[in-house]
Scaffold this motif. Sequence first.
Motif, PDB file in Angstrom:
ATOM      1  N   ALA A 180     -33.081 -46.585  28.682  1.00  0.00           N
ATOM      2  CA  ALA A 180     -31.979 -45.751  27.521  1.00  0.00           C
ATOM      3  C   ALA A 180     -33.185 -45.052  26.499  1.00  0.00           C
ATOM      4  CB  ALA A 180     -31.317 -46.681  26.908  1.00  0.00           C
ATOM      5  N   PHE A 181     -34.346 -45.371  26.582  1.00  0.00           N
ATOM      6  CA  PHE A 181     -35.237 -44.661  25.698  1.00  0.00           C
ATOM      7  C   PHE A 181     -35.399 -43.349  25.960  1.00  0.00           C
ATOM      8  CE2 PHE A 181     -37.867 -48.259  23.064  1.00  0.00           C
ATOM      9  CZ  PHE A 181     -36.720 -49.035  23.182  1.00  0.00           C
ATOM     10  N   PHE A 182     -34.921 -42.913  27.212  1.00  0.00           N
ATOM     11  CA  PHE A 182     -35.360 -41.697  27.780  1.00  0.00           C
ATOM     12  C   PHE A 182     -33.948 -40.947  28.382  1.00  0.00           C
ATOM     13  CE2 PHE A 182     -39.220 -44.147  28.205  1.00  0.00           C
ATOM     14  CZ  PHE A 182     -40.245 -43.260  27.629  1.00  0.00           C
ATOM     15  N   GLY A 183     -33.136 -42.084  28.803  1.00  0.00           N
ATOM     16  CA  GLY A 183     -31.848 -41.396  29.312  1.00  0.00           C
ATOM     17  C   GLY A 183     -31.843 -40.813  30.793  1.00  0.00           C
ATOM     18  N   MET A 184     -30.736 -40.409  31.317  1.00  0.00           N
ATOM     19  CA  MET A 184     -30.473 -39.935  32.588  1.00  0.00           C
ATOM     20  C   MET A 184     -30.716 -38.562  33.075  1.00  0.00           C
ATOM     21  SD  MET A 184     -26.904 -42.171  33.367  1.00  0.00           S
ATOM     22  CE  MET A 184     -26.951 -41.847  35.254  1.00  0.00           C
ATOM     23  N   SER A 185     -30.539 -37.840  31.479  1.00  0.00           N
ATOM     24  CA  SER A 185     -30.905 -36.314  31.636  1.00  0.00           C
ATOM     25  C   SER A 185     -32.245 -35.581  31.417  1.00  0.00           C
ATOM     26  CB  SER A 185     -29.601 -35.770  30.645  1.00  0.00           C
ATOM     27  OG  SER A 185     -28.498 -36.208  31.106  1.00  0.00           O
ATOM     28  N   PHE A 186     -32.947 -36.596  30.767  1.00  0.00           N
ATOM     29  CA  PHE A 186     -34.327 -36.109  30.185  1.00  0.00           C
ATOM     30  C   PHE A 186     -34.972 -34.912  31.336  1.00  0.00           C
ATOM     31  CE2 PHE A 186     -38.902 -36.469  29.765  1.00  0.00           C
ATOM     32  CZ  PHE A 186     -39.040 -35.414  28.883  1.00  0.00           C
ATOM     33  N   PRO A 187     -35.387 -35.447  32.448  1.00  0.00           N
ATOM     34  CA  PRO A 187     -36.179 -34.629  33.492  1.00  0.00           C
ATOM     35  C   PRO A 187     -35.316 -33.323  33.636  1.00  0.00           C
ATOM     36  CG  PRO A 187     -36.026 -36.815  34.387  1.00  0.00           C
ATOM     37  CD  PRO A 187     -35.104 -36.905  33.193  1.00  0.00           C
ATOM     38  N   GLN A 188     -34.327 -33.516  33.873  1.00  0.00           N
ATOM     39  CA  GLN A 188     -33.346 -31.958  34.087  1.00  0.00           C
ATOM     40  C   GLN A 188     -33.517 -31.120  32.934  1.00  0.00           C
ATOM     41  OE1 GLN A 188     -32.073 -35.038  34.818  1.00  0.00           O
ATOM     42  NE2 GLN A 188     -32.921 -34.826  36.960  1.00  0.00           N
ATOM     43  N   ILE A 189     -33.420 -31.459  31.919  1.00  0.00           N
ATOM     44  CA  ILE A 189     -33.492 -30.911  30.623  1.00  0.00           C
ATOM     45  C   ILE A 189     -34.833 -30.163  30.424  1.00  0.00           C
ATOM     46  CG2 ILE A 189     -33.146 -30.826  28.260  1.00  0.00           C
ATOM     47  CD1 ILE A 189     -30.879 -32.718  28.331  1.00  0.00           C
ATOM     48  N   PHE A 190     -35.670 -31.161  30.555  1.00  0.00           N
ATOM     49  CA  PHE A 190     -37.202 -30.935  30.436  1.00  0.00           C
ATOM     50  C   PHE A 190     -37.524 -29.977  31.430  1.00  0.00           C
ATOM     51  CE2 PHE A 190     -41.676 -31.102  31.792  1.00  0.00           C
ATOM     52  CZ  PHE A 190     -42.285 -31.407  30.371  1.00  0.00           C
ATOM     53  N   LEU A 191     -37.270 -29.765  32.685  1.00  0.00           N
ATOM     54  CA  LEU A 191     -37.590 -28.595  33.714  1.00  0.00           C
ATOM     55  C   LEU A 191     -36.877 -27.595  33.462  1.00  0.00           C
ATOM     56  CD1 LEU A 191     -37.832 -30.939  36.929  1.00  0.00           C
ATOM     57  CD2 LEU A 191     -39.661 -29.867  35.675  1.00  0.00           C
ATOM     58  N   GLN A 192     -35.537 -27.449  32.848  1.00  0.00           N
ATOM     59  CA  GLN A 192     -35.001 -26.451  32.550  1.00  0.00           C
ATOM     60  C   GLN A 192     -35.465 -25.544  31.414  1.00  0.00           C
ATOM     61  OE1 GLN A 192     -30.693 -26.999  32.320  1.00  0.00           O
ATOM     62  NE2 GLN A 192     -30.373 -27.697  34.452  1.00  0.00           N
ATOM     63  N   SER A 193     -36.067 -26.436  30.442  1.00  0.00           N
ATOM     64  CA  SER A 193     -36.642 -25.663  29.139  1.00  0.00           C
ATOM     65  C   SER A 193     -37.963 -25.137  29.630  1.00  0.00           C
ATOM     66  CB  SER A 193     -36.799 -26.845  28.120  1.00  0.00           C
ATOM     67  OG  SER A 193     -35.588 -27.523  27.930  1.00  0.00           O
ATOM     68  N   TYR A 194     -38.681 -25.852  30.535  1.00  0.00           N
ATOM     69  CA  TYR A 194     -39.959 -25.297  31.105  1.00  0.00           C
ATOM     70  C   TYR A 194     -39.861 -24.864  32.482  1.00  0.00           C
ATOM     71  CZ  TYR A 194     -41.479 -27.290  26.576  1.00  0.00           C
ATOM     72  OH  TYR A 194     -41.541 -27.813  25.005  1.00  0.00           O
ATOM     73  N   PRO A 195     -39.259 -23.733  32.840  1.00  0.00           N
ATOM     74  CA  PRO A 195     -39.231 -23.472  34.251  1.00  0.00           C
ATOM     75  C   PRO A 195     -40.473 -23.144  34.952  1.00  0.00           C
ATOM     76  CG  PRO A 195     -38.387 -21.641  32.623  1.00  0.00           C
ATOM     77  CD  PRO A 195     -38.613 -22.820  31.975  1.00  0.00           C
ATOM     78  N   SER A 196     -41.569 -22.967  34.075  1.00  0.00           N
ATOM     79  CA  SER A 196     -42.952 -22.622  34.860  1.00  0.00           C
ATOM     80  C   SER A 196     -43.595 -23.891  35.234  1.00  0.00           C
ATOM     81  CB  SER A 196     -43.877 -22.168  33.740  1.00  0.00           C
ATOM     82  OG  SER A 196     -44.169 -22.956  32.792  1.00  0.00           O
ATOM     83  N   LEU A 197     -42.993 -24.999  34.834  1.00  0.00           N
ATOM     84  CA  LEU A 197     -43.469 -26.273  35.186  1.00  0.00           C
ATOM     85  C   LEU A 197     -42.603 -27.083  36.508  1.00  0.00           C
ATOM     86  CD1 LEU A 197     -44.076 -28.167  31.761  1.00  0.00           C
ATOM     87  CD2 LEU A 197     -45.755 -26.872  33.283  1.00  0.00           C
ATOM     88  N   MET A 198     -41.696 -26.328  36.826  1.00  0.00           N
ATOM     89  CA  MET A 198     -40.833 -26.646  38.131  1.00  0.00           C
ATOM     90  C   MET A 198     -41.703 -26.465  39.188  1.00  0.00           C
ATOM     91  SD  MET A 198     -37.202 -25.344  37.311  1.00  0.00           S
ATOM     92  CE  MET A 198     -36.302 -26.134  38.551  1.00  0.00           C
ATOM     93  N   VAL A 199     -41.596 -27.354  40.275  1.00  0.00           N
ATOM     94  CA  VAL A 199     -42.192 -27.268  41.429  1.00  0.00           C
ATOM     95  C   VAL A 199     -41.625 -26.337  42.514  1.00  0.00           C
ATOM     96  CG1 VAL A 199     -43.462 -28.463  43.302  1.00  0.00           C
ATOM     97  CG2 VAL A 199     -43.148 -29.470  41.100  1.00  0.00           C
ATOM     98  N   THR A 200     -42.268 -25.211  42.912  1.00  0.00           N
ATOM     99  CA  THR A 200     -41.454 -24.177  43.829  1.00  0.00           C
ATOM    100  C   THR A 200     -42.200 -24.555  45.043  1.00  0.00           C
ATOM    101  OG1 THR A 200     -43.340 -22.652  43.458  1.00  0.00           O
ATOM    102  CG2 THR A 200     -41.341 -22.381  42.189  1.00  0.00           C
ATOM    103  N   ASP A 201     -43.144 -25.050  45.562  1.00  0.00           N
ATOM    104  CA  ASP A 201     -43.503 -25.594  47.158  1.00  0.00           C
ATOM    105  C   ASP A 201     -42.510 -26.601  47.310  1.00  0.00           C
ATOM    106  OD1 ASP A 201     -45.038 -23.289  47.185  1.00  0.00           O
ATOM    107  OD2 ASP A 201     -46.740 -24.453  46.148  1.00  0.00           O
ATOM    108  N   PRO A 202     -42.024 -26.870  48.455  1.00  0.00           N
ATOM    109  CA  PRO A 202     -41.363 -27.912  49.020  1.00  0.00           C
ATOM    110  C   PRO A 202     -42.327 -29.077  49.198  1.00  0.00           C
ATOM    111  CG  PRO A 202     -41.439 -26.325  50.747  1.00  0.00           C
ATOM    112  CD  PRO A 202     -41.965 -25.665  49.598  1.00  0.00           C
ATOM    113  N   PRO A 203     -41.889 -30.310  49.007  1.00  0.00           N
ATOM    114  CA  PRO A 203     -42.844 -31.208  49.423  1.00  0.00           C
ATOM    115  C   PRO A 203     -43.262 -31.407  50.835  1.00  0.00           C
ATOM    116  CG  PRO A 203     -40.585 -32.348  49.119  1.00  0.00           C
ATOM    117  CD  PRO A 203     -40.512 -30.819  48.803  1.00  0.00           C
TER     118      PRO A 203
END
Length: 252
Positions: A180-203
């Motif tokens: 709960a110190f981080f919550g369920m939404s943090f990664p999504q909000i983080f990556l939407q805030s910094y789109p340049s950090l989103m991974v574009t190449d598929p795994p």
Amino acid sequence: RAQVELVGALSTMYGLNLEESDDDDEYSGDSGWIQWFCGLKGHELCAEVDEEYARDNFNLYGLRARFQFYDHALEMILSSEAPDEEDLNDTTFLEINKDATDLYGVIHSRYIISPRGLQVMRDKFLKGTFGTCPRALCDRQHVLPIGMSEDLRTSTMKIFCPKCEQVYSPKSKYKDVDGAFFGMSFPQIFLQSYPSLMVTDPPRPFVPRVFGFKLHKQHSLITRKLEEGEEQEPRAVKEQQSDPSAGRGSAG
């Protein structure tokens, strides 16, 4: 020695790990409760919440009713002095500190999705403070912390990989950090805030083989997801072309 053992027993009772973090570069040189708490072992993933943010009643909305010692806990969080040995022998202090820890965790979950908090977490992400994906084919992709619930004491923190988009258990030293110190939404909000950090190449998918030969019609989960994505794209385009009215609003 008996005194040290007593402090240790009380600290365990109140869910407090008094070992200091090995990473001294992560935090400021101040000595208040916030800096002390974030400097404990396993807490290097946490951001130091700005005192100005923690003093703003707007950011604390709805929290008073959730904590028995709210006023004392908030005062402790904003204290300019770190706890000393005498404090850690005091059961009353430890009871309030338990509330302070939980209250800080909730404030922290709000702070890290604020503009300033996102910047702090971005620096940690780029440094690899949160660790790397345990999946070998993700090539040590930096991960983000995530909670499985917004409620305190429900589940511990996990790590989310932006490349394979899977959730994993973190290293053992983080096993007691509340999700709960981080919550369920943090990664999504983080990556939407910094789109340049989103991974574009598929795994890279794992390709099962026996003696060097691919197994017929046996695909890993990631391979199937990639193939399904490729099939759905042309299908969506085809459906849109066959239905000219698709996507148009109805006439009023």
